[in-house]
Design an enzyme around this catalytic site. Sequence first.
Site, PDB file in Angstrom:
ATOM      1  N   SER A 115       0.797  -1.221   0.000  1.00 26.36           N
ATOM      2  CA  SER A 115       0.000   0.000   0.000  1.00 26.36           C
ATOM      3  C   SER A 115       0.832   1.274   0.000  1.00 26.36           C
ATOM      4  O   SER A 115       1.559   1.521  -0.940  1.00 26.36           O
ATOM      5  CB  SER A 115      -0.953  -0.034   1.184  1.00 26.36           C
ATOM      6  OG  SER A 115      -1.876   1.003   1.074  1.00 26.36           O
ATOM      7  N   HIS A 116       0.740   2.048   1.068  1.00 29.55           N
ATOM      8  CA  HIS A 116       1.384   3.352   1.108  1.00 29.55           C
ATOM      9  C   HIS A 116       2.853   3.273   1.524  1.00 29.55           C
ATOM     10  O   HIS A 116       3.532   4.292   1.574  1.00 29.55           O
ATOM     11  CB  HIS A 116       0.631   4.250   2.081  1.00 29.55           C
ATOM     12  CG  HIS A 116       0.483   3.616   3.433  1.00 29.55           C
ATOM     13  ND1 HIS A 116      -0.349   2.548   3.640  1.00 29.55           N
ATOM     14  CD2 HIS A 116       1.086   3.860   4.597  1.00 29.55           C
ATOM     15  CE1 HIS A 116      -0.258   2.181   4.905  1.00 29.55           C
ATOM     16  NE2 HIS A 116       0.609   2.951   5.506  1.00 29.55           N
ATOM     17  N   ASP A 280      -2.927   6.129  -3.310  1.00 29.35           N
ATOM     18  CA  ASP A 280      -1.744   5.488  -2.728  1.00 29.35           C
ATOM     19  C   ASP A 280      -1.229   4.355  -3.616  1.00 29.35           C
ATOM     20  O   ASP A 280      -1.697   4.168  -4.742  1.00 29.35           O
ATOM     21  CB  ASP A 280      -2.044   4.979  -1.314  1.00 29.35           C
ATOM     22  CG  ASP A 280      -3.021   3.807  -1.314  1.00 29.35           C
ATOM     23  OD1 ASP A 280      -3.807   3.711  -2.277  1.00 29.35           O
ATOM     24  OD2 ASP A 280      -2.987   3.003  -0.376  1.00 29.35           O
ATOM     25  N   ASP A 282      -1.589   1.125  -3.807  1.00 31.45           N
ATOM     26  CA  ASP A 282      -2.501   0.118  -4.358  1.00 31.45           C
ATOM     27  C   ASP A 282      -3.867   0.680  -4.736  1.00 31.45           C
ATOM     28  O   ASP A 282      -4.786  -0.082  -5.057  1.00 31.45           O
ATOM     29  CB  ASP A 282      -2.656  -1.055  -3.389  1.00 31.45           C
ATOM     30  CG  ASP A 282      -3.236  -0.650  -2.050  1.00 31.45           C
ATOM     31  OD1 ASP A 282      -3.032   0.512  -1.633  1.00 31.45           O
ATOM     32  OD2 ASP A 282      -3.909  -1.476  -1.416  1.00 31.45           O
ATOM     33  N   ASP A 284      -6.307   2.263  -3.092  1.00 30.93           N
ATOM     34  CA  ASP A 284      -7.518   2.238  -2.270  1.00 30.93           C
ATOM     35  C   ASP A 284      -7.697   3.509  -1.436  1.00 30.93           C
ATOM     36  O   ASP A 284      -8.745   3.714  -0.840  1.00 30.93           O
ATOM     37  CB  ASP A 284      -7.590   0.973  -1.395  1.00 30.93           C
ATOM     38  CG  ASP A 284      -6.379   0.766  -0.518  1.00 30.93           C
ATOM     39  OD1 ASP A 284      -5.452   1.605  -0.575  1.00 30.93           O
ATOM     40  OD2 ASP A 284      -6.356  -0.237   0.215  1.00 30.93           O
ATOM     41  N   ARG A 285      -6.671   4.367  -1.402  1.00 27.77           N
ATOM     42  CA  ARG A 285      -6.810   5.594  -0.607  1.00 27.77           C
ATOM     43  C   ARG A 285      -7.056   6.805  -1.507  1.00 27.77           C
ATOM     44  O   ARG A 285      -6.762   6.774  -2.701  1.00 27.77           O
ATOM     45  CB  ARG A 285      -5.528   5.868   0.185  1.00 27.77           C
ATOM     46  CG  ARG A 285      -5.232   4.805   1.198  1.00 27.77           C
ATOM     47  CD  ARG A 285      -4.078   5.228   2.067  1.00 27.77           C
ATOM     48  NE  ARG A 285      -3.844   4.199   3.066  1.00 27.77           N
ATOM     49  CZ  ARG A 285      -3.217   4.397   4.208  1.00 27.77           C
ATOM     50  NH1 ARG A 285      -2.721   5.587   4.498  1.00 27.77           N
ATOM     51  NH2 ARG A 285      -3.063   3.415   5.061  1.00 27.77           N
ATOM     52  N   LYS A 379     -11.726  -0.248   0.350  1.00 24.94           N
ATOM     53  CA  LYS A 379     -11.816   1.187   0.138  1.00 24.94           C
ATOM     54  C   LYS A 379     -11.358   1.466  -1.291  1.00 24.94           C
ATOM     55  O   LYS A 379     -10.654   0.659  -1.883  1.00 24.94           O
ATOM     56  CB  LYS A 379     -11.015   1.955   1.178  1.00 24.94           C
ATOM     57  CG  LYS A 379      -9.555   1.566   1.341  1.00 24.94           C
ATOM     58  CD  LYS A 379      -9.004   2.292   2.557  1.00 24.94           C
ATOM     59  CE  LYS A 379      -7.505   2.113   2.727  1.00 24.94           C
ATOM     60  NZ  LYS A 379      -7.144   0.850   3.397  1.00 24.94           N
TER      61      LYS A 379
HETATM   62  C1  VG1 Z   1      -3.339   1.927   8.343  1.00 28.74           C
HETATM   63  C2  VG1 Z   1      -4.537   2.841   8.537  1.00 28.74           C
HETATM   64  C3  VG1 Z   1      -5.817   2.038   8.423  1.00 28.74           C
HETATM   65  C4  VG1 Z   1      -5.850   1.321   7.069  1.00 28.74           C
HETATM   66  C5  VG1 Z   1      -4.599   0.473   6.925  1.00 28.74           C
HETATM   67  C6  VG1 Z   1      -4.519  -0.189   5.582  1.00 28.74           C
HETATM   68  O1  VG1 Z   1      -3.320   0.944   9.353  1.00 28.74           O
HETATM   69  O2  VG1 Z   1      -4.460   3.494   9.767  1.00 28.74           O
HETATM   70  O3  VG1 Z   1      -6.915   2.895   8.580  1.00 28.74           O
HETATM   71  O4  VG1 Z   1      -6.984   0.496   6.967  1.00 28.74           O
HETATM   72  O5  VG1 Z   1      -3.448   1.278   7.083  1.00 28.74           O
HETATM   73  O6  VG1 Z   1      -4.593   0.738   4.558  1.00 28.74           O
HETATM   74  P1  VG1 Z   1      -2.395   1.055  10.667  1.00 28.74           P
HETATM   75  O7  VG1 Z   1      -2.601  -0.232  11.413  1.00 28.74           O
HETATM   76  O8  VG1 Z   1      -0.997   1.266  10.198  1.00 28.74           O
HETATM   77  O9  VG1 Z   1      -2.893   2.247  11.413  1.00 28.74           O
HETATM   78  V1  VG1 Z   1      -3.793   0.452   3.139  1.00 28.74           V
HETATM   79  O10 VG1 Z   1      -4.193   1.646   2.042  1.00 28.74           O
HETATM   80  O11 VG1 Z   1      -2.274   0.412   3.701  1.00 28.74           O
HETATM   81  O12 VG1 Z   1      -4.322  -1.055   2.663  1.00 28.74           O
HETATM   82 CO    CO Z   2      -3.686   1.196   0.238  1.00 28.92          CO
END
Ligand code: VG1
Ligand code: CO
Length: 546
Positions: A115-116, A280, A282, A284-285, A379
């Site tokens: 992801s990010h 981001d 992948d 989804d953000r 998302k």
């Molecule tokens: C983070 C965010 C959470 C989100 C998750 C996955 O998790 O706070 O809201 O669902 O990333 O998003 P954490 O446990 O680091 O707070 V993604 O776009 O990385 O799939």
């Molecule tokens: Co993501």
Amino acid sequence: MSFKVEKINTQPFSDQKPGTSGLRKKVTVFKQPHYLENFVQSIFDTLKDCNGQTLVLGGDGRYYNRQAIQVILKMAAANGFGRVIVGAGGLLSTPAASCLIRKYQTLGGIILSASHNPGGENGDFGIKYNINNGGPAPEQFTGAMYARSREIDVYQIAVADDIDIDRPGETSLGDMTIEVMDPVADYAELMTTLFDFDRISDYLKTGSLKICIDAMHAITGPYARAIFEQSLGAAAGSVIRAEPLEDFGGGHPDPNLVYAKELVELIYADNGPDFGAASDGDGDRNMILGKRFYVTPSDSLAVLAANADCVPGYRDGLAGVARSMPTSQAVDRVAEKLGIKSYETPTGWKFFGNLLDAGKATLCGEESFGTGSNHVREKDGLWAVLFWLNILAVKQKPVADIVTEHWQTYGRNYYSRHDYEAVESDRAERLMQQLRSTVTGLPGKTFGDYQIEYADDFSYTDPVDGSVSEQQGIRLGFTDGSRIIVRQSGTGTEGATLRFYYERHEADPAKQNLDPQQALAPLFEIAEAHMQIQENTGRDRPSVIT
Ligand code: VG1
Ligand code: CO
């Protein structure tokens, strides 16, 4: 093509516990012999009967994506899968993967992404399993996967040449069919069923809405070009950093004010765009910006809920809304006015799946730039952008006006998250434990003008299946509705990341124009006084403020 299944003896790794969203580790960890294979076999073993089943497979294109896809295809064939749908080039955004799982009614899907988190040889890699509703595997499933990974002693893999994943069409590997699919088409088609494309397109063509979509050299580039430039007719070049790159061009594909700096500079420049958005790694953000205006993700969710009647796909009303616990309570106020329920879930999209499946919620959101609906079970960054554009095309007003008018109606929930990244794990653990030990004594206690109404470690009972998830973050709730929330990230790969979430409601329109850091300063002081954040983390300020 020759095909032979090999059973490879292996030994368990002790660290394959999925976090908030799948297993995320440094690429160097994933590259250890058997590491990826063990985890994939643990998924297949947890699924039990894979015979003849169909799987969706793709990722965000980061470094190691292509290699991992070859391994997974060969393992899927060896484990008896009948068909794998792969995004061409190995690419699929997370919401597109969710869309394909649902559309083709597959057993599930494997999404490769961190992801990010940054990518590249020294960056992060990740793998996530989604179930047949298209959503992230729930905790019972990820728990079983982890348990399996602790015992695994053998995995199965086909010995075969690498498969061409770049050309759309069908090939076979033993008895398994591999279908390489255009990653964009089905997803783009789904979007046309939800939004008024003609109206958005007409509005864009008037020239009164100049848009800029920052794909951050991650997965959304091809999707955004097809949807915004080709279908909707936005000016060529409206999508920037549109080529997916294995290392995201060295950037951090996290759509916030810190990491999407170039877009933020454009939006604040003279003659800059009227609307900006970023996504981001992948896809989804989403981050939404108006001209010289930043919309917090929590406000964005509330605005979408309040204006859902502008959008064809949601015109018939919302069944309910859901937000993760740290997300601001702004959407709750909209739900109250609409006479629908607002659910509060732990962090992570997997907790929305049951509510969406049961028809209890239509829109969901997280403060971490995540918004989505019942159209998929993830998302969805570009969906949120289209939702905004549809509202703008109907209202024909600037983003800033829509949000400030929203505040006038519902009040403003000042909101900010302070992250302390890569803190030494025992320091973070100590802060959490100390804080946890104080919660029972806090209700009734005052800090300056603020009095604590409740304090707890959030526990969630799923209203659909009754499953309980404990220790999901410490909440300090004040009598005026303000909140301080503290939790440890479950997606980081280095040390521990502590997140502090601050929220305060302001009903008076004359006081809704403060800088959130200023408006929330009294809460920062309370947190520092009660938790000694500086001393405990060894840091004098957060690494990222959003
Ligand atoms: C983070 C965010 C959470 C989100 C998750 C996955 O998790 O706070 O809201 O669902 O990333 O998003 P954490 O446990 O680091 O707070 V993604 O776009 O990385 O799939
Ligand atoms: Co993501």
